[in-house]
Scaffold this active site. Structure first.
Site, PDB file in Angstrom:
ATOM      1  N   HIS A 103       0.832  -1.202   0.000  1.00 32.73           N
ATOM      2  CA  HIS A 103       0.000   0.000   0.000  1.00 32.73           C
ATOM      3  C   HIS A 103       0.869   1.255   0.000  1.00 32.73           C
ATOM      4  O   HIS A 103       0.881   1.998  -0.980  1.00 32.73           O
ATOM      5  CB  HIS A 103      -0.953  -0.006   1.213  1.00 32.73           C
ATOM      6  CG  HIS A 103      -1.799   1.212   1.301  1.00 32.73           C
ATOM      7  ND1 HIS A 103      -2.051   1.856   2.484  1.00 32.73           N
ATOM      8  CD2 HIS A 103      -2.445   1.926   0.334  1.00 32.73           C
ATOM      9  CE1 HIS A 103      -2.820   2.915   2.252  1.00 32.73           C
ATOM     10  NE2 HIS A 103      -3.082   2.966   0.964  1.00 32.73           N
ATOM     11  N   HIS A 122      -2.198   0.755   7.973  1.00 37.39           N
ATOM     12  CA  HIS A 122      -3.603   0.873   7.566  1.00 37.39           C
ATOM     13  C   HIS A 122      -4.273  -0.497   7.544  1.00 37.39           C
ATOM     14  O   HIS A 122      -5.263  -0.707   6.868  1.00 37.39           O
ATOM     15  CB  HIS A 122      -3.717   1.546   6.192  1.00 37.39           C
ATOM     16  CG  HIS A 122      -2.896   2.791   6.078  1.00 37.39           C
ATOM     17  ND1 HIS A 122      -1.661   2.818   5.468  1.00 37.39           N
ATOM     18  CD2 HIS A 122      -3.121   4.048   6.527  1.00 37.39           C
ATOM     19  CE1 HIS A 122      -1.150   4.042   5.534  1.00 37.39           C
ATOM     20  NE2 HIS A 122      -2.015   4.804   6.177  1.00 37.39           N
TER      21      HIS A 122
END
Ligand code: FES
Length: 174
Positions: A103, A122
């Site tokens: 990510h 996250h």
């Protein structure tokens, strides 16, 4: 050539075509040479072959770290305890992955309870038993898998390639 009779015009056209064909065939070796040059200019660098561990030394469901394909790329080596896709070693259960989340590049951590890699930034989760597949979270790409080779003569586990793009790179080999 306006006053050339149709039959002669046809002859000239054909002979012109043949000349072009002959000239074209003479250019073929040249064209192939240019193609070879172009290929040489876009040479793909080979991944290094790096011994990363002895298979017998790897505990089940525990990670160890190594760097691959260069020192700026931390990776996890992991023995799952049962055969998995892409696994190597006597039991086909040794796998390796980039430690960088796909990510935004945070380091992932291995969670032995869930047998997954987790990213604390996250909350993306990756499954080492299915080729690093992204299970949930913000990431959209699987964790890059380090391609391994098991040397049956020495018992060594070697890193020999990367399947997937390591975060932050345009090419895995810099
Ligand atoms: S950097 Fe890993 S989920 Fe965002």
């Amino acid at each position: 050539m306006d006053n050339v009779k149709p039959a002669r015009r046809l002859f000239f056209m054909r002979s012109g075509g043949m000349a072009a064909a002959v000239a074209g065939s003479a250019l073929l070796p040249q064209r192939e040479a240019h193609a070879a040059d172009a290929a040489a200019g876009s040479t793909t660098l080979a991944y290094p072959d790096r011994r990363v561990a002895a298979a017998a030394d790897l505990p089940v469901n525990n990670v160890s770290m190594f760097n691959y394909p260069d020192e700026d790329s931390p990776c996890y080596l992991l023995r799952m305890g049962e055969p998995v896709p892409g696994g190597v070693g006597p039991d086909g259960d040794i796998v390796a992955y980039s430690a960088f989340c796909t990510h935004m590049g945070c380091p992932v951590q291995y969670d032995g309870d869930t047998r997954t890699f987790k990213c604390g930034c996250h909350f993306s989760i990756f499954d080492p038993e299915t080729g690093g597949q992204m299970v949930s979270g913000q990431a959209t790409e699987n964790l890059p898998r380090i391609v391994l080779h098991y040397d049956t003569k020495t018992g060594g586990v070697h890193a020999v390639g990367v399947d997937g793009l390591i975060y932050g790179r345009q090419s895995n080999i810099l």
